[in-house]
Structures are given as C-alpha cells and as structure tokens.
Design an enzyme around this catalytic site. Structure first.
Site, PDB file in Angstrom:
ATOM      1  CE1 TYR A  44       1.944  -7.315   3.846  1.00 25.48           C
ATOM      2  CE2 TYR A  44       1.666  -9.634   4.428  1.00 25.48           C
ATOM      3  CZ  TYR A  44       1.628  -8.616   3.490  1.00 25.48           C
ATOM      4  OH  TYR A  44       1.286  -8.906   2.189  1.00 25.48           O
ATOM      5  CG  ASP A  77      -2.020  -1.019   1.144  1.00 28.21           C
ATOM      6  OD1 ASP A  77      -2.329  -1.457   0.017  1.00 28.21           O
ATOM      7  OD2 ASP A  77      -2.563  -1.388   2.206  1.00 28.21           O
ATOM      8  CE1 TYR A  79      -6.480  -6.069  -1.280  1.00 28.17           C
ATOM      9  CE2 TYR A  79      -7.749  -8.110  -1.318  1.00 28.17           C
ATOM     10  CZ  TYR A  79      -7.192  -7.026  -1.980  1.00 28.17           C
ATOM     11  OH  TYR A  79      -7.347  -6.893  -3.346  1.00 28.17           O
TER      12      TYR A  79
END
Length: 375
Positions: free
Chosen positions: A266, A200, A338
């Site tokens: 992440y 992103d 996501y």
C-alpha cells in the site's frame, strides 16, 4: 402394480442381453417402458430445438421418468434376478449417443458445457448450462467506486427515491463495469464477481492489479477473443477501471483466490495533527517491520463484520516523503490488514499503531493498493 408380461425388443435386449421373440411386442404395447424406448428420435428432436442458439462442445443427458415405470423396472430386476441396466440409465445413454451423432458434439458424464434434462412425462426439455469463468486482474484508477454492487441501505435493493429507484447504494462498481461487456460477448443472463480480497471504496487499486474471476451464468456463447474483449472493456471503462491478462478459468481458481493469503503493498498519504519529524517517523516505520499487530474489528465496519481481534503481520514499512504535517509511506502487510486503522489506532482497537508510536494523532488521507503479491 400391473404385472409385466409383454416386452418390446429394446427392453428384452436391455434385460436379457440377447435377441428373443418370446412376448416381443411393439413399443406402444410394452408393459415395462410403455413406449418410452421407441421415442428416442422424438426426444432428440425436442433437445435440438431447445439447444438452438447455444454454443457448446460437450453435453450430458438426464431424464425424468414416470415413477410407475421405474418401479416396474425395479420389480423386473427382482423377478429375473439379473443386474441389467435400468431404464433411466439406458434412456440417457441412447438419447446421448443419438444427439452426439446428430450434432458432432461430445457426450460426457461430467465436466459438461450443457446438461440436458428431458422430462419424458411432458415432453419438456430443461437446460443446465455450465458457467464460463474468466480470470484477470483489474486496476481501479479512480476513487469512489466499490468493487461489487452494493444494495441501497434504505430499500435493500428493491428501489426507492433515495437510490433513484436503482436499488443500488452507488451508481456503478468495478464488477458492473467489467461484467457489462463480458455478458454482452457471452450472452449470459447473470454473473458473479469473485475478487482476491477488496479495496476500500475511496482507495485506488494500482500496480499489477487485483486478481479476480468473473463467473458468467447461462452463457449462450462459450468462446471469445479475450484480447479483443479486454480492449472493449477498457474502452467502455473510460479511464475508471482497466483489466489485464484475461484468460479462461474454472471454479477451482475461485476457491484458490478465496483460500490463499496474498500480501498487499500500500501507499498511504497520512496527515498528522502536528508537524512530522522525518527521523522519528522513520524510526516508527522501521520498528513496525516484521511485527505482528492486533486489530479489533474497526468501528467503521463493525456493523457488518464480526467483532473480534485479528493478528496481522507487517512485512515492511518505509517512508517515501514527508512535508510538514503530511507524509507518504509504503506498507507491505498480510492480507486482510486494516491499513487506515494501523495508522490511526482506531481509538485503541489497533495496537500498536503509527499514531500511538509517533505520539501524534494521524489519519490516512489517501490510500492506494500498489501490488497484490503471491500470484
């Protein structure tokens, strides 16, 4: 069609494969090639002039020939009942061998650096230059930069007051920062950026970086010191982007990066409506490990992506720290997951979600990709 009666020496040899003097005429008087066979030197002169400034090691040759000459060549095949080399193939080879002799570069039929097209009708030369491909990994060290160029939403790239006539939604991108110095080095007139997925705009790309291939179009140079180029890019990027491990690549690697699935790791800093209980959050994260979640296309990207439900595997989750309503968690997930929606639930479009399981509405405050695995 004018009947073929007189042949130049090259056309006679091409057809019959032996010396002969019956109807042998000068090139300009040849009924078949109409003088083309005698213009090899001229065509090579034109090619050499056109190639000035280009670095290359291999080349191929193609030609455009008057339709009438090609038709007469085909008629001759029927007339003599011989399978001889057609005028186009013969001319390509003769031009290629002469250019090879003059330049010392290798004449090939595929996987060339430059394909030379000679339009014999107008004495015009066109160059089809193969791209140069550079593989590397990039780190995005700041937030707010997209991976690739985004056209302005208002003018769609034309240029307007909203985008200060740049045609872009954002002033710069990872692609543009990396490509600037590469284009200068290889003297290309365009590029395409092929990333192994994307993060992103508000996420950083840290750790070992994200693999990419930069395709340089119409390059005049084909070789450079990639270590020095890496240094130039990183100096120009001034702490915003960093590249590592530059090497030469090819279009097959682009296909590999697009087709293979690379797990991502992440770090997500999350914020909850209520104070987070460490024990409960650990239980939630533990229960997600090895689980497959279902994600309907997030609301934030629904305007540009097909609305469908995707199943994604969560390989691992762990708590790094928790303090009040904030926590930092690590998530290892299948490519294309996501993460923001895994945390928030996206109004029930992602299930299960951390918000749902924790019983408190959570959202991602900061997101970093810390590893792209599988390379």
């Amino acid at each position: 069609m004018v009947p073929v009666q007189r042949l130049c020496r090259d056309c006679f040899l091409r057809i019959f494969g032996r010396e002969g003097d019956a109807n042998i005429v000068d090139y300009a008087e040849c009924d078949l090639c109409e003088g083309l066979s005698g213009e090899i030197e001229k065509f090579v002169d034109l090619i050499e002039e056109r190639l000035k400034g280009y670095e290359f090691y291999t080349f191929s040759v193609g030609t455009k020939i008057d339709t009438e000459i090609i038709e007469k060549d085909e008629e001759m095949k029927k007339k003599v009942s011989r399978d001889f080399k057609d005028i186009k193939t013969w001319l390509n080879r003769r031009i290629g061998r002469e250019l090879e002799r003059r330049t010392g570069k290798r004449f090939v039929y595929s996987d060339y650096d430059i394909n030379v097209i000679v339009d014999t009708r107008f004495d015009h030369v066109i160059l089809q230059v193969a791209p140069v491909y550079i593989y590397g990994r990039y780190l995005k060290l700041v937030r707010g930069i997209p991976q690739t160029k985004w056209p302005c939403r208002i003018c769609r790239g034309v240029g307007c007051r909203r985008c200060n006539y740049t045609g872009k939604q954002y002033p710069e991108s990872v692609e543009e920062i990396i490509a600037k110095k590469v284009l200068e080095e290889f003297q290309g007139d365009g590029e395409s950026f092929h990333g192994c997925g994307r993060e992103d705009i508000d996420a950083r790309m840290l750790g070992n970086g994200r693999p990419f291939v930069l395709e340089i179009k119409n390059p005049k140079k084909r070789r450079a010191n990639l270590k020095e180029l890496e240094k130039k890019i990183n100096e120009y990027a001034s702490g915003k982007v960093k590249v590592v491990g530059l090497r030469y690549s090819d279009k097959n690697e682009i296909r590999r990066l697009k087709e293979e699935s690379f797990p991502k790791v992440y770090h997500a800093k999350i914020f909850a409506d209520e104070e987070i209980q460490e024990k409960r959050l650990k239980e939630v994260l533990s229960s997600l490990e090895g689980r497959t979640i279902k994600q309907q296309t997030p609301l934030r990207v629904a305007h540009r992506r097909a609305d469908k439900v995707r199943e994604k595997k969560i390989y691992g989750c762990k708590l790094i720290w928790v303090k009040g309503k904030e926590a930092l968690i690590e998530i290892k997930a299948e490519s294309g997951t996501y993460i923001k929606e895994l945390v928030s639930g996206d109004e029930g479009r992602t299930r299960p979600s951390i918000s749902e399981m924790l019983g408190s509405r959570c959202e991602v405050k900061e997101l970093d990709v810390v590893a792209v695995e599988g390379e």
